[in-house]
Design an enzyme around this catalytic site. Structure first.
Site, short mmCIF file in Angstrom:
data_model
loop_
_atom_site.label_atom_id
_atom_site.label_comp_id
_atom_site.label_asym_id
_atom_site.label_seq_id
_atom_site.Cartn_x
_atom_site.Cartn_y
_atom_site.Cartn_z
N ASN A 139 0.86 -1.19 0.00
CA ASN A 139 0.00 0.00 0.00
C ASN A 139 0.90 1.24 0.00
O ASN A 139 1.92 1.27 0.67
CB ASN A 139 -0.91 0.03 1.24
N GLU A 200 -0.34 0.84 -5.70
CA GLU A 200 -0.26 2.18 -6.32
C GLU A 200 0.99 2.35 -7.17
O GLU A 200 0.99 3.13 -8.12
CB GLU A 200 -0.33 3.28 -5.26
N ASP A 246 -5.59 22.16 7.05
CA ASP A 246 -6.00 21.13 6.11
C ASP A 246 -6.54 21.72 4.81
O ASP A 246 -6.60 22.94 4.62
CB ASP A 246 -6.99 20.16 6.77
C1 LIG Z 1 -1.29 15.91 -0.45
C2 LIG Z 1 -2.03 14.82 0.22
C3 LIG Z 1 -1.95 14.67 1.59
C4 LIG Z 1 -2.62 13.62 2.23
N1 LIG Z 1 -2.49 13.45 3.58
C5 LIG Z 1 -3.03 12.36 4.16
C6 LIG Z 1 -2.80 12.10 5.56
O1 LIG Z 1 -2.14 12.86 6.24
N2 LIG Z 1 -3.35 10.97 6.08
C7 LIG Z 1 -4.07 10.09 5.33
O2 LIG Z 1 -4.50 9.07 5.86
N3 LIG Z 1 -4.32 10.34 4.03
C8 LIG Z 1 -3.81 11.44 3.44
N4 LIG Z 1 -4.03 11.68 2.12
C9 LIG Z 1 -4.88 10.79 1.37
C10 LIG Z 1 -4.21 9.52 1.08
O3 LIG Z 1 -3.17 9.55 0.16
C11 LIG Z 1 -5.37 8.69 0.59
O4 LIG Z 1 -6.11 8.45 1.72
C12 LIG Z 1 -4.98 7.45 0.01
O5 LIG Z 1 -5.23 7.62 -1.32
C13 LIG Z 1 -5.77 6.33 0.61
O6 LIG Z 1 -5.44 5.24 -0.08
P1 LIG Z 1 -5.40 3.82 0.61
O7 LIG Z 1 -6.81 3.51 1.06
O8 LIG Z 1 -4.91 2.96 -0.49
O9 LIG Z 1 -4.45 3.90 1.77
C14 LIG Z 1 -3.40 12.74 1.47
C15 LIG Z 1 -3.50 12.91 0.10
C16 LIG Z 1 -2.83 13.92 -0.53
C17 LIG Z 1 -2.91 14.07 -2.01
#
Ligand SMILES: Cc1cc2nc3c(=O)[nH]c(=O)nc-3n(C[C@H](O)[C@H](O)[C@H](O)COP(=O)(O)O)c2cc1C
Length: 439
Positions: A139, A200, A246
């Protein structure tokens, strides 16, 4: 493919602003990045540090399209293609991200920015965290990381997503590799939420070749061309995380975050640290862009969808515009329901015909003004699961955030208010008449 490749492209196209005056990563750098309205920046002299700092590399949709060599309205489609056909990256035996192995673990060697006086401390914001789920495989996700001390960080993990799910089912330590200074395909791919079990890095590799390299102290691979890699483990301990600005431009609350202990730091020679302004256009674009293909895919199941945009005014997250080629009376309404299924965090959506320019807010407003009747075309859905980022929603600790949602069908109405259908010719009366642009 590396961050440097995109910085070079930005330079070639005269998009990159190089700042050679000394700048402080404590508050000053964030102030400059916010003032420069998300144009790509390279800070060459950072107080107390020898690394360069890149910021706002993909702060504008136009720049992202330029770097990837496509038209702006094609971004959705190349991402949809990569999501539909991910490809396995090559694993190489050596790579630039391990050119230097730090002898001591000291996070203070990195120019970590403190963005606002209200923040809990210095935050790494452009970090992509790699973990391995025993059942689902690799992941890759963004996690903002608060510097706790010289060898510990506190991560924000959104509940129910990949990393959070992994930690909840893992009783012991969980290995993690944190990549800072990533290529655009890696950044975009890390922001996607593919179905559980999809990797990813395979999406990044489908966008542009992204070879991987095994880490030195953890059993994980990272993109070989990453600028900086922090290897370590989630210890199972929790520590306060936040406040932090945020996506919505409001301060996120203090919550328990997950502690990471760093065991090894590797990096390239002449390292470029990457900064990402919280609440800035780059943050918004990276959040929203990967959702557009998923909305497109859902809407395409019910009608002929031609494009989708999440709009920057609402953080490229909470508001969307869906463009359709209307082929049936109810297509607008069907598109509203499907769009919410495609992006459950979306709160308001406007559906327009394909003669409306979805990148022009005035054109979308014009469609609402001339084609929409609230009593007939407004869909209101109460008490829906929604985004934790919306301060006006109902937040109960430990429960999914709830909100009401609104969809506006601003397509040309095929029926009169009386219910009688309009002929093709009568529908033409809703088209905008334009002056001849010629001399
Ligand atoms: C710039 C940016 C910052 C992010 N910060 C966080 C974060 O601090 N914590 C989090 O859980 N997801 C954050 N996300 C979203 C995660 O990348 C997103 O939840 C992820 O796509 C989830 O995918 P998954 O279910 O495969 O883990 C952020 C996304 C972006 C684009």
């Amino acid at each position: 493919m590396s961050l440097r490749f995109f910085l070079d492209k930005a330079k070639q196209h005269h998009l990159l602003t190089v700042i050679s005056d000394e700048v402080d990563p404590y508050l000053e750098m964030a102030k400059i990045i916010s003032r420069m309205e998300d144009q790509p920046l390279l800070f060459e002299r950072v107080r107390g540090h020898h690394q360069h700092v890149a910021a706002s590399v993909c702060g504008a949709r136009e720049n992202l399209a330029l770097y990837l060599g496509v038209e702006m309205d094609q971004l959705l489609f190349i991402l949809a293609e990569a999501l539909a056909h991910p490809s396995t990256p090559t694993v190489v035996s050596s790579g630039p991200c391990q050119e230097v192995v730090e002898e001591q673990i000291d996070l203070d060697v990195l120019p970590i920015l403190t963005h606002l006086p209200q923040d809990a401390g210095p935050y790494i914001t452009a970090a992509v965290a790699v973990t391995r789920d025993p059942d689902l495989g690799r992941n890759v996700a963004f996690h903002r990381l608060l510097r706790m001390d010289r060898s510990h960080l506190v991560a924000r993990l959104v509940e129910g997503r990949g990393t959070d799910t992994l930690l909840k089912k893992s009783p012991g330590d969980v290995e993690v590799a944190i990549c800072i200074g990533n290529s655009l395909p890696v950044l975009v791919a890390a922001a996607t939420s593919p179905p559980p079990g999809e990797d990813e890095f395979r999406i990044a590799n489908a966008l542009r070749p992204t070879s991987l390299l095994k880490c030195r102290t953890v059993n994980l691979e990272v993109p070989a061309e990453t600028e900086i890699v922090l290897e370590g483990r989630f210890t199972g301990a929790l520590a306060p995380e936040g406040p932090f600005l945020d996506l919505t431009g409001t301060l996120d609350i203090v919550r328990p975050g997950h502690v990471i202990e760093i065991s090894c730091i590797t990096h390239r020679q002449d390292t470029i640290y990457q900064a990402l302004l919280p609440g800035g256009q780059e943050h918004k674009l990276l959040m929203g862009l990967p959702q557009e293909p998923t909305i497109y895919a859902e809407v395409s199941k019910v009608c002929h969808c031609t494009n989708v945009l999440l709009t920057p005014g609402a953080g490229t997250w909470l508001h969307g515009v869906v463009q359709i080629e209307k082929r049936g009376t109810d297509d607008g309404r069907l598109a509203i329901d499907a769009a919410f299924r495609g992006h459950p965090s979306m709160k308001h959506v406007v559906v327009v015909d394909d003669d409306i320019d979805i990148y022009d807010p005035q054109d979308v407003e014009w469609a609402i003004a001339t084609r929409f009747q609230a009593e007939r075309d407004l869909v209101v859905l109460g008490d829906q699961p929604s985004s934790s980022l919306d301060p006006s929603a109902t937040h109960v600790p430990g429960e999914k955030t709830r909100t009401s949602k609104m969809g506006l069908d601003a397509t040309i109405p095929w029926d009169r208010p009386s219910g009688e259908p309009r002929s093709q010719e009568q529908r033409q009366a809703f088209k905008r008449i334009r002056y001849d642009p010629g001399g």
